[in-house]
Design a protein around this motif. Structure first.
Motif, PDB file in Angstrom:
ATOM      1  N   LEU A 153       0.873  -1.174   0.000  1.00 53.25           N
ATOM      2  CA  LEU A 153       0.000   0.000   0.000  1.00 53.25           C
ATOM      3  C   LEU A 153       0.911   1.225   0.000  1.00 53.25           C
ATOM      4  O   LEU A 153       1.629   1.482   0.969  1.00 53.25           O
ATOM      5  CB  LEU A 153      -0.914   0.025   1.234  1.00 53.25           C
ATOM      6  CG  LEU A 153      -1.727   1.310   1.444  1.00 53.25           C
ATOM      7  CD1 LEU A 153      -2.649   1.594   0.260  1.00 53.25           C
ATOM      8  CD2 LEU A 153      -2.532   1.241   2.738  1.00 53.25           C
ATOM      9  N   LEU A 154       0.894   1.940  -1.116  1.00 48.86           N
ATOM     10  CA  LEU A 154       1.745   3.118  -1.281  1.00 48.86           C
ATOM     11  C   LEU A 154       0.957   4.368  -0.881  1.00 48.86           C
ATOM     12  O   LEU A 154      -0.207   4.518  -1.251  1.00 48.86           O
ATOM     13  CB  LEU A 154       2.181   3.231  -2.744  1.00 48.86           C
ATOM     14  CG  LEU A 154       3.010   4.472  -3.101  1.00 48.86           C
ATOM     15  CD1 LEU A 154       4.445   4.308  -2.627  1.00 48.86           C
ATOM     16  CD2 LEU A 154       2.972   4.737  -4.599  1.00 48.86           C
ATOM     17  N   ILE A 155       1.604   5.257  -0.128  1.00 46.15           N
ATOM     18  CA  ILE A 155       0.954   6.501   0.290  1.00 46.15           C
ATOM     19  C   ILE A 155       1.833   7.681  -0.132  1.00 46.15           C
ATOM     20  O   ILE A 155       3.014   7.752   0.220  1.00 46.15           O
ATOM     21  CB  ILE A 155       0.715   6.524   1.814  1.00 46.15           C
ATOM     22  CG1 ILE A 155      -0.151   5.325   2.221  1.00 46.15           C
ATOM     23  CG2 ILE A 155       0.054   7.838   2.239  1.00 46.15           C
ATOM     24  CD1 ILE A 155      -0.292   5.121   3.721  1.00 46.15           C
ATOM     25  N   THR A 156       1.231   8.591  -0.919  1.00 43.13           N
ATOM     26  CA  THR A 156       1.918   9.818  -1.306  1.00 43.13           C
ATOM     27  C   THR A 156       1.026  10.994  -0.909  1.00 43.13           C
ATOM     28  O   THR A 156      -0.168  10.823  -0.668  1.00 43.13           O
ATOM     29  CB  THR A 156       2.181   9.871  -2.829  1.00 43.13           C
ATOM     30  OG1 THR A 156       0.919   9.798  -3.515  1.00 43.13           O
ATOM     31  CG2 THR A 156       3.090   8.755  -3.280  1.00 43.13           C
ATOM     32  N   SER A 157       1.623  12.170  -0.877  1.00 42.89           N
ATOM     33  CA  SER A 157       0.868  13.328  -0.414  1.00 42.89           C
ATOM     34  C   SER A 157       1.422  14.597  -1.037  1.00 42.89           C
ATOM     35  O   SER A 157       2.600  14.661  -1.391  1.00 42.89           O
ATOM     36  CB  SER A 157       0.983  13.388   1.120  1.00 42.89           C
ATOM     37  OG  SER A 157       0.094  14.333   1.633  1.00 42.89           O
ATOM     38  N   ASP A 158       0.562  15.602  -1.157  1.00 43.86           N
ATOM     39  CA  ASP A 158       1.019  16.909  -1.618  1.00 43.86           C
ATOM     40  C   ASP A 158       0.191  18.000  -0.961  1.00 43.86           C
ATOM     41  O   ASP A 158      -1.014  17.837  -0.761  1.00 43.86           O
ATOM     42  CB  ASP A 158       0.920  17.026  -3.143  1.00 43.86           C
ATOM     43  CG  ASP A 158       1.707  18.245  -3.636  1.00 43.86           C
ATOM     44  OD1 ASP A 158       2.940  18.122  -3.762  1.00 43.86           O
ATOM     45  OD2 ASP A 158       1.100  19.308  -3.838  1.00 43.86           O
ATOM     46  N   THR A 159       0.857  19.092  -0.615  1.00 42.39           N
ATOM     47  CA  THR A 159       0.199  20.220   0.059  1.00 42.39           C
ATOM     48  C   THR A 159       0.492  21.511  -0.692  1.00 42.39           C
ATOM     49  O   THR A 159       1.631  21.743  -1.105  1.00 42.39           O
ATOM     50  CB  THR A 159       0.729  20.366   1.509  1.00 42.39           C
ATOM     51  OG1 THR A 159       0.468  19.154   2.228  1.00 42.39           O
ATOM     52  CG2 THR A 159       0.044  21.520   2.241  1.00 42.39           C
ATOM     53  N   ILE A 160      -0.551  22.327  -0.861  1.00 42.44           N
ATOM     54  CA  ILE A 160      -0.341  23.676  -1.398  1.00 42.44           C
ATOM     55  C   ILE A 160      -1.056  24.687  -0.496  1.00 42.44           C
ATOM     56  O   ILE A 160      -1.947  24.334   0.273  1.00 42.44           O
ATOM     57  CB  ILE A 160      -0.879  23.859  -2.846  1.00 42.44           C
ATOM     58  CG1 ILE A 160      -2.394  23.653  -2.900  1.00 42.44           C
ATOM     59  CG2 ILE A 160      -0.138  22.976  -3.824  1.00 42.44           C
ATOM     60  CD1 ILE A 160      -3.067  24.268  -4.117  1.00 42.44           C
ATOM     61  N   VAL A 161      -0.637  25.929  -0.613  1.00 45.38           N
ATOM     62  CA  VAL A 161      -1.372  27.042  -0.038  1.00 45.38           C
ATOM     63  C   VAL A 161      -2.101  27.704  -1.199  1.00 45.38           C
ATOM     64  O   VAL A 161      -1.508  27.943  -2.260  1.00 45.38           O
ATOM     65  CB  VAL A 161      -0.414  28.036   0.659  1.00 45.38           C
ATOM     66  CG1 VAL A 161      -1.114  29.361   0.964  1.00 45.38           C
ATOM     67  CG2 VAL A 161       0.134  27.418   1.947  1.00 45.38           C
ATOM     68  N   TRP A 162      -3.388  27.975  -1.023  1.00 45.97           N
ATOM     69  CA  TRP A 162      -4.193  28.600  -2.073  1.00 45.97           C
ATOM     70  C   TRP A 162      -4.610  29.988  -1.601  1.00 45.97           C
ATOM     71  O   TRP A 162      -5.282  30.129  -0.585  1.00 45.97           O
ATOM     72  CB  TRP A 162      -5.410  27.733  -2.390  1.00 45.97           C
ATOM     73  CG  TRP A 162      -6.242  28.221  -3.533  1.00 45.97           C
ATOM     74  CD1 TRP A 162      -7.465  28.820  -3.461  1.00 45.97           C
ATOM     75  CD2 TRP A 162      -5.925  28.144  -4.937  1.00 45.97           C
ATOM     76  NE1 TRP A 162      -7.925  29.121  -4.723  1.00 45.97           N
ATOM     77  CE2 TRP A 162      -6.995  28.715  -5.649  1.00 45.97           C
ATOM     78  CE3 TRP A 162      -4.827  27.653  -5.650  1.00 45.97           C
ATOM     79  CZ2 TRP A 162      -7.019  28.806  -7.050  1.00 45.97           C
ATOM     80  CZ3 TRP A 162      -4.843  27.747  -7.040  1.00 45.97           C
ATOM     81  CH2 TRP A 162      -5.927  28.312  -7.724  1.00 45.97           C
ATOM     82  N   LEU A 163      -4.160  31.005  -2.323  1.00 43.06           N
ATOM     83  CA  LEU A 163      -4.404  32.392  -1.930  1.00 43.06           C
ATOM     84  C   LEU A 163      -4.591  33.250  -3.177  1.00 43.06           C
ATOM     85  O   LEU A 163      -3.801  33.143  -4.118  1.00 43.06           O
ATOM     86  CB  LEU A 163      -3.200  32.909  -1.118  1.00 43.06           C
ATOM     87  CG  LEU A 163      -3.196  34.378  -0.721  1.00 43.06           C
ATOM     88  CD1 LEU A 163      -4.276  34.688   0.300  1.00 43.06           C
ATOM     89  CD2 LEU A 163      -1.832  34.785  -0.168  1.00 43.06           C
ATOM     90  N   ASN A 164      -5.608  34.091  -3.160  1.00 47.13           N
ATOM     91  CA  ASN A 164      -5.877  34.989  -4.304  1.00 47.13           C
ATOM     92  C   ASN A 164      -5.910  34.232  -5.634  1.00 47.13           C
ATOM     93  O   ASN A 164      -5.304  34.650  -6.623  1.00 47.13           O
ATOM     94  CB  ASN A 164      -4.820  36.110  -4.379  1.00 47.13           C
ATOM     95  CG  ASN A 164      -4.879  37.012  -3.152  1.00 47.13           C
ATOM     96  OD1 ASN A 164      -5.910  37.126  -2.502  1.00 47.13           O
ATOM     97  ND2 ASN A 164      -3.768  37.638  -2.834  1.00 47.13           N
ATOM     98  N   ASP A 165      -6.593  33.092  -5.636  1.00 48.36           N
ATOM     99  CA  ASP A 165      -6.744  32.280  -6.851  1.00 48.36           C
ATOM    100  C   ASP A 165      -5.429  31.793  -7.444  1.00 48.36           C
ATOM    101  O   ASP A 165      -5.314  31.601  -8.658  1.00 48.36           O
ATOM    102  CB  ASP A 165      -7.550  33.034  -7.924  1.00 48.36           C
ATOM    103  CG  ASP A 165      -9.016  33.170  -7.521  1.00 48.36           C
ATOM    104  OD1 ASP A 165      -9.520  32.247  -6.855  1.00 48.36           O
ATOM    105  OD2 ASP A 165      -9.630  34.195  -7.855  1.00 48.36           O
ATOM    106  N   LYS A 166      -4.428  31.592  -6.588  1.00 50.74           N
ATOM    107  CA  LYS A 166      -3.199  30.969  -7.094  1.00 50.74           C
ATOM    108  C   LYS A 166      -2.563  30.085  -6.028  1.00 50.74           C
ATOM    109  O   LYS A 166      -2.799  30.260  -4.835  1.00 50.74           O
ATOM    110  CB  LYS A 166      -2.224  32.006  -7.642  1.00 50.74           C
ATOM    111  CG  LYS A 166      -1.583  32.932  -6.648  1.00 50.74           C
ATOM    112  CD  LYS A 166      -0.480  33.753  -7.356  1.00 50.74           C
ATOM    113  CE  LYS A 166       0.349  34.482  -6.346  1.00 50.74           C
ATOM    114  NZ  LYS A 166       0.126  35.909  -6.308  1.00 50.74           N
ATOM    115  N   ALA A 167      -1.782  29.134  -6.530  1.00 50.71           N
ATOM    116  CA  ALA A 167      -1.140  28.157  -5.637  1.00 50.71           C
ATOM    117  C   ALA A 167       0.225  28.662  -5.208  1.00 50.71           C
ATOM    118  O   ALA A 167       1.006  29.128  -6.034  1.00 50.71           O
ATOM    119  CB  ALA A 167      -0.991  26.824  -6.355  1.00 50.71           C
ATOM    120  N   LEU A 168       0.485  28.562  -3.911  1.00 51.07           N
ATOM    121  CA  LEU A 168       1.820  28.840  -3.383  1.00 51.07           C
ATOM    122  C   LEU A 168       2.415  27.496  -2.971  1.00 51.07           C
ATOM    123  O   LEU A 168       1.934  26.852  -2.048  1.00 51.07           O
ATOM    124  CB  LEU A 168       1.758  29.777  -2.177  1.00 51.07           C
ATOM    125  CG  LEU A 168       1.047  31.131  -2.369  1.00 51.07           C
ATOM    126  CD1 LEU A 168       1.100  31.943  -1.083  1.00 51.07           C
ATOM    127  CD2 LEU A 168       1.663  31.919  -3.508  1.00 51.07           C
TER     128      LEU A 168
END
Length: 194
Positions: free
Chosen positions: A73-88
Motif C-alpha cells: 500500500l503506497l501513500i503519497t501526499s502533496d500540500t499547497i497554499v491557495w491564496l488569491n486564486d493561485k497556488a503557493l
C-alpha cells in the motif's frame, strides 16, 4: 496494534521525504518503510485549488506503480497554499519566501492537502482543506522567520508548528495536522478500514 489488525499482511510504503509526514506515521504507531523517487512536480496550468495537490499526489504515486506487489500500500501526499486564486508551493529562495509571507500577511488562505493511496489494483485520493487566518506581519518578523527557520521545504514558506505559527496564526478552521502536511485523522480512518 489492535486498530490495524487488517494491515498485518500489508506492506505500507510512505513515499515522502517530509520529516513531518514520517513523524505522523511514527506517532500513529504504524509500521512503514520510506521509499523516495525524484519527481518533477509540474502540473497543467488549467488546474486550480484542490485539483493541484490531487494531481501531484497521484503523479508521485504513479512513479511507483510498476514496482508495487500485491500486499503493498503506497501513500503519497502533496500540500499547497491557495491564496488569491493561485497556488503557493515551496519557495525557491529567500525572495520567493518573503514575497509569499508578505502576500499572506493579514489575509485568510487555504491549506489544501491530498493523500493518494495506491495498491497494485486501485487508487484512491482524499483531500482536506483548512482555512488559516494570518495576523498582519511586518518585514522584520518575516525576515527573522525566514533567516532563523529557513522554511524552503514548506508550501507557502511557513510551518504552523514554527515560531511564525505562534505569532501569525490568528485562528484556523479545520485540521491542524493538515496544515503541517497531512490530514492525519482521515489517513487513520482510511487505514483502519482498509
Amino acid at each position: 496494534m489492535v486498530f490495524y489488525k487488517n494491515l498485518n499482511n500489508t506492506n505500507i510504503i510512505l513515499a515522502s521525504g517530509s520529516p513531518r509526514r514520517q513523524q505522523f506515521f511514527l506517532d500513529l504507531n504504524i509500521k512503514f518503510e520510506v521509499r523516495l523517487k525524484e519527481i518533477e512536480e509540474v502540473y497543467p496550468p488549467h488546474l486550480a485549488a484542490a485539483e493541484i495537490p490531487q494531481f501531484l499526489a497521484e503523479l508521485k504515486a504513479n512513479a511507483f506503480k510498476d514496482d508495487l506487489k500485491d500486499n503493498d500500500l503506497l501513500i503519497t501526499s502533496d500540500t499547497i497554499v491557495w491564496l488569491n486564486d493561485k497556488a503557493l508551493g515551496k519557495p525557491n529562495n529567500y525572495n520567493d519566501a518573503f514575497a509569499m509571507l508578505r502576500e499572506m500577511s493579514g489575509k485568510v488562505h487555504d491549506v489544501i492537502t491530498s493523500v493518494c493511496f495506491m495498491t497494485s489494483k486501485e487508487t484512491e485520493i482524499i483531500t482536506e482543506i483548512t482555512k488559516v487566518y494570518f495576523n498582519t506581519l511586518n518585514d522584520q518578523e518575516i525576515e527573522y522567520y525566514i533567516n532563523t527557520f529557513e522554511p524552503y521545504d514548506k508550501a507557502g514558506a511557513y510551518g504552523i508548528q514554527d515560531w511564525i505559527g505562534l505569532i501569525a496564526v490568528k485562528k484556523i478552521e479545520g485540521s491542524y495536522a493538515n496544515v503541517m502536511g497531512m490530514p492525519v485523522d482521515k489517513v487513520y480512518e482510511y487505514l483502519k478500514n482498509f
